[in-house]
Every structure is written in C-alpha cells, then in structure tokens.
Design a protein around this motif. Structure first.
Motif, PDB file in Angstrom:
ATOM      1  N   MET A 173       0.824  -1.207   0.000  1.00  0.00           N
ATOM      2  CA  MET A 173       0.000   0.000   0.000  1.00  0.00           C
ATOM      3  C   MET A 173       0.861   1.260   0.000  1.00  0.00           C
ATOM      4  SD  MET A 173      -3.082  -0.553  -0.512  1.00  0.00           S
ATOM      5  CE  MET A 173      -3.401   1.205  -0.401  1.00  0.00           C
ATOM      6  N   ALA A 174       1.980   1.237   0.722  1.00  0.00           N
ATOM      7  CA  ALA A 174       2.880   2.390   0.712  1.00  0.00           C
ATOM      8  C   ALA A 174       3.428   2.621  -0.693  1.00  0.00           C
ATOM      9  CB  ALA A 174       4.021   2.174   1.705  1.00  0.00           C
ATOM     10  N   LEU A 175       3.749   1.524  -1.388  1.00  0.00           N
ATOM     11  CA  LEU A 175       4.233   1.652  -2.762  1.00  0.00           C
ATOM     12  C   LEU A 175       3.114   2.114  -3.691  1.00  0.00           C
ATOM     13  CD1 LEU A 175       6.714   1.280  -4.560  1.00  0.00           C
ATOM     14  CD2 LEU A 175       6.035  -1.091  -4.906  1.00  0.00           C
ATOM     15  N   THR A 176       1.896   1.657  -3.443  1.00  0.00           N
ATOM     16  CA  THR A 176       0.747   2.098  -4.229  1.00  0.00           C
ATOM     17  C   THR A 176       0.523   3.603  -4.064  1.00  0.00           C
ATOM     18  OG1 THR A 176      -0.318  -0.070  -4.070  1.00  0.00           O
ATOM     19  CG2 THR A 176      -1.742   1.803  -4.591  1.00  0.00           C
ATOM     20  N   ASP A 177       0.673   4.091  -2.825  1.00  0.00           N
ATOM     21  CA  ASP A 177       0.541   5.529  -2.578  1.00  0.00           C
ATOM     22  C   ASP A 177       1.578   6.305  -3.388  1.00  0.00           C
ATOM     23  OD1 ASP A 177      -1.536   5.100  -0.808  1.00  0.00           O
ATOM     24  OD2 ASP A 177      -0.260   5.181   0.976  1.00  0.00           O
ATOM     25  N   ARG A 178       2.795   5.793  -3.407  1.00  0.00           N
ATOM     26  CA  ARG A 178       3.849   6.475  -4.180  1.00  0.00           C
ATOM     27  C   ARG A 178       3.509   6.468  -5.660  1.00  0.00           C
ATOM     28  NH1 ARG A 178       9.397   5.355  -4.028  1.00  0.00           N
ATOM     29  NH2 ARG A 178       9.220   4.792  -1.831  1.00  0.00           N
ATOM     30  N   LEU A 179       3.019   5.328  -6.162  1.00  0.00           N
ATOM     31  CA  LEU A 179       2.646   5.221  -7.573  1.00  0.00           C
ATOM     32  C   LEU A 179       1.526   6.203  -7.907  1.00  0.00           C
ATOM     33  CD1 LEU A 179       2.838   3.777 -10.313  1.00  0.00           C
ATOM     34  CD2 LEU A 179       1.237   2.078  -9.433  1.00  0.00           C
ATOM     35  N   ALA A 180       0.526   6.297  -7.034  1.00  0.00           N
ATOM     36  CA  ALA A 180      -0.559   7.249  -7.259  1.00  0.00           C
ATOM     37  C   ALA A 180      -0.026   8.671  -7.269  1.00  0.00           C
ATOM     38  CB  ALA A 180      -1.630   7.080  -6.187  1.00  0.00           C
ATOM     39  N   GLY A 181       0.922   8.940  -6.384  1.00  0.00           N
ATOM     40  CA  GLY A 181       1.500  10.275  -6.332  1.00  0.00           C
ATOM     41  C   GLY A 181       2.259  10.629  -7.589  1.00  0.00           C
ATOM     42  N   LEU A 182       2.947   9.654  -8.159  1.00  0.00           N
ATOM     43  CA  LEU A 182       3.701   9.906  -9.391  1.00  0.00           C
ATOM     44  C   LEU A 182       2.775  10.330 -10.516  1.00  0.00           C
ATOM     45  CD1 LEU A 182       6.272   6.959  -9.397  1.00  0.00           C
ATOM     46  CD2 LEU A 182       6.748   9.362  -8.993  1.00  0.00           C
ATOM     47  N   GLY A 183       1.561   9.770 -10.521  1.00  0.00           N
ATOM     48  CA  GLY A 183       0.645  10.073 -11.610  1.00  0.00           C
ATOM     49  C   GLY A 183      -0.269  11.244 -11.371  1.00  0.00           C
ATOM     50  N   ARG A 184      -0.539  11.556 -10.080  1.00  0.00           N
ATOM     51  CA  ARG A 184      -1.593  12.522  -9.769  1.00  0.00           C
ATOM     52  C   ARG A 184      -1.163  13.707  -8.933  1.00  0.00           C
ATOM     53  NH1 ARG A 184      -5.862  11.765 -13.211  1.00  0.00           N
ATOM     54  NH2 ARG A 184      -6.260   9.529 -13.469  1.00  0.00           N
ATOM     55  N   SER A 185      -0.053  13.608  -8.207  1.00  0.00           N
ATOM     56  CA  SER A 185       0.300  14.641  -7.242  1.00  0.00           C
ATOM     57  C   SER A 185       1.276  15.653  -7.827  1.00  0.00           C
ATOM     58  CB  SER A 185       0.920  14.018  -5.987  1.00  0.00           C
ATOM     59  OG  SER A 185      -0.017  13.219  -5.313  1.00  0.00           O
ATOM     60  N   SER A 186       1.299  16.827  -7.219  1.00  0.00           N
ATOM     61  CA  SER A 186       2.261  17.861  -7.602  1.00  0.00           C
ATOM     62  C   SER A 186       3.651  17.473  -7.112  1.00  0.00           C
ATOM     63  CB  SER A 186       1.868  19.197  -6.978  1.00  0.00           C
ATOM     64  OG  SER A 186       2.000  19.139  -5.563  1.00  0.00           O
ATOM     65  N   ALA A 187       4.646  18.153  -7.644  1.00  0.00           N
ATOM     66  CA  ALA A 187       6.022  17.898  -7.218  1.00  0.00           C
ATOM     67  C   ALA A 187       6.180  18.170  -5.730  1.00  0.00           C
ATOM     68  CB  ALA A 187       6.981  18.765  -8.031  1.00  0.00           C
ATOM     69  N   LYS A 188       5.569  19.242  -5.245  1.00  0.00           N
ATOM     70  CA  LYS A 188       5.676  19.571  -3.817  1.00  0.00           C
ATOM     71  C   LYS A 188       5.041  18.475  -2.966  1.00  0.00           C
ATOM     72  CE  LYS A 188       3.184  22.934  -2.042  1.00  0.00           C
ATOM     73  NZ  LYS A 188       2.700  24.275  -1.612  1.00  0.00           N
ATOM     74  N   ALA A 189       3.909  17.946  -3.398  1.00  0.00           N
ATOM     75  CA  ALA A 189       3.248  16.878  -2.650  1.00  0.00           C
ATOM     76  C   ALA A 189       4.119  15.625  -2.610  1.00  0.00           C
ATOM     77  CB  ALA A 189       1.893  16.559  -3.275  1.00  0.00           C
ATOM     78  N   ARG A 190       4.787  15.304  -3.701  1.00  0.00           N
ATOM     79  CA  ARG A 190       5.635  14.109  -3.739  1.00  0.00           C
ATOM     80  C   ARG A 190       6.807  14.228  -2.768  1.00  0.00           C
ATOM     81  NH1 ARG A 190       6.516  13.333 -10.207  1.00  0.00           N
ATOM     82  NH2 ARG A 190       4.568  14.365 -10.809  1.00  0.00           N
ATOM     83  N   VAL A 191       7.447  15.393  -2.738  1.00  0.00           N
ATOM     84  CA  VAL A 191       8.580  15.590  -1.833  1.00  0.00           C
ATOM     85  C   VAL A 191       8.096  15.587  -0.389  1.00  0.00           C
ATOM     86  CG1 VAL A 191      10.402  17.185  -1.134  1.00  0.00           C
ATOM     87  CG2 VAL A 191       9.970  16.776  -3.562  1.00  0.00           C
ATOM     88  N   ALA A 192       6.979  16.245  -0.115  1.00  0.00           N
ATOM     89  CA  ALA A 192       6.425  16.238   1.241  1.00  0.00           C
ATOM     90  C   ALA A 192       6.103  14.814   1.685  1.00  0.00           C
ATOM     91  CB  ALA A 192       5.168  17.107   1.297  1.00  0.00           C
ATOM     92  N   ALA A 193       5.549  14.008   0.791  1.00  0.00           N
ATOM     93  CA  ALA A 193       5.182  12.628   1.129  1.00  0.00           C
ATOM     94  C   ALA A 193       6.404  11.785   1.433  1.00  0.00           C
ATOM     95  CB  ALA A 193       4.380  12.010  -0.013  1.00  0.00           C
TER      96      ALA A 193
END
Length: 244
Positions: free
Chosen positions: A134-154
């Motif tokens: 699930m943690a990896l799934t969250d990262r995958l979702a972030g790669l496709g849907r989140s902003s750069a700032k959200a990815r770094v914060a995550a």
C-alpha cells in the motif's frame, strides 16, 4: 543489536510468543557486512537468498530502458530484503547499500519451516507485505496525480515514519540520509526540481533543514500538502490465528 530485527518489526504489530521470536531469530543467525555503495542484489541475476536488514539503510530500484533509475523502496533495519526471491528465480530489482550495512541471509527452506510451524508468523508476513504494498501504491498514485511539492512532502513523511519504527525516540527532527538525486529517482523528479520543492516547503514554514537533518515545523499542514496516509494506522489484525 536485537536477536531478531524482524521480530522487533512484527512485534510492533502484535506481541509475539517466545517460540515465534526464536523462530525469527533463526533467520538472522548468519550476518553479512556491506560497505556503502555495495550491490547486494543485481537485477536478472539468480536470487537464491533473501535477507533481513539488521543495520544501516538500503534501497531497491530498477533501471529503465532510457537509462534512468526508478527507486522502489528505501529499506531500514527490520525490513525483509529481496523477498521477491520467493517467487522469482532471477532477481527483478537491484538492491544497493546506502550506508554501511549488516544483513542476515537466509534461503527459501528456512521460510518454509516458519510457514509450517508458525502459521501466525506467516500471516503476519502477509500483513507486513500488504502494508509495504500500500505504501508503494501511494507512491505510484502520487507519481501520476500529485504535484512535485506533494511528492517531496510525502517522501519526507514516509522516511520519518520508517525511521521512527527503528528509533522510537525520533520526534519532529530526523536525519534524512538521502541525496536530492535519490529523492528525485523515487518521486520522478530531477534533483534540481527536488531542491526547488525543498526551498518552497521551507519558505512556507513547513520544514527546516540543517546539516542533513529535516525538522517538521507543521506536521498537519505538511500531511495535507502530501495527501499522506499513515499505512501503519487503523490495521485490522483480529483475524490472525492464535500462536502455536
């Protein structure tokens, strides 16, 4: 160092019996030491062994056709390493030491014995791997849907959470232990873009940085920015069998 780092990890989920702790300790009877930068597992090489990481930090990654690197997981003490060796003859990913490391190698028959003799441990390993998935799934979702700032914060919240599992004394300040290139390879960003997002998070007073340490100044706001979900919270382990 504990008799079993993996027992410590699973013991955070549910108390283990002495027999279960002893069974997991047997997985870690042998040790292998690696220097920073050493390759433990190479993609497409035979994968007869799996490992428990006992000290240090590592990462797993794959190389893409264009020569770039996609980091899949950052690994800390208590993590199972190269567990894909259970189902693949050849390694589907690379694993490299980010620091000097100690790992405990074991082979498939050792895990098979645990499954037969300690079914609850086998079930806990399923739980552990589902949390990781699930943690990896969250990262995958972030790669496709989140902003750069959200990815770094995550990734900051993820690393802080993973380090807290190993060291419960960690509060708002923690050693990041990653380069901006490594963070970029985990989040699909260039190191320049990662640096820009760090500065933005600092300017918004969400984090502070000094000498490789990150201090979270406003955790609630940082979590909102990251769309972060703590995958170790709200677990349902009521179905687990009783220990033998």
């Amino acid at each position: 160092m504990p008799a079993s780092c993996f027992a410590d990890r699973l013991g955070d989920l549910i108390p283990l019996s002495p027999a279960e702790q002893a069974a997991l300790a047997r997985l870690e009877e042998r040790e292998r030491h690696l220097k920073r930068g050493a390759v433990l597992v190479r993609e497409n090489d035979p994968a007869p062994e799996m490992f428990i990481l006992r000290a240090g930090s590592m990462m797993s990654y794959v190389l893409l056709d264009n020569g770039s690197r996609q980091i899949l997981r950052f690994l800390f003490p208590g993590d199972m390493v190269a567990i894909t060796g259970l189902v693949y003859r050849d390694a589907p990913e690379n694993v490299i030491a980010l620091t000097d490391c100690t790992v405990a190698p074991f082979e498939k028959p050792a895990l098979s014995r645990i499954v037969v003799e300690h079914p609850r441990l086998a079930a806990l390993m399923v739980v552990y791997n589902q949390i990781e998935r699930m943690a990896l799934t969250d990262r995958l979702a972030g790669l496709g849907r989140s902003s750069a700032k959200a990815r770094v914060a995550a990734i900051l919240l993820e690393i802080r959470g993973r380090r807290r599992i190993v060291d419960r004394e960690i509060g708002d300040s923690f050693l990041l232990g990653l380069t901006q290139e490594e963070i970029g390879d985990a989040t699909g960003l260039t190191s320049v873009h990662v640096n820009r997002m760090f500065r933005q998070l600092e300017n918004e007073h969400l984090i502070a940085r000094e000498n490789g340490r990150v201090t979270i100044l406003d955790e609630r706001a940082l979590a909102r920015t990251a769309n972060f979900v703590n995958r170790y919270a709200n677990l349902d382990l009521s179905w687990l069998p009783e220990p033998r």
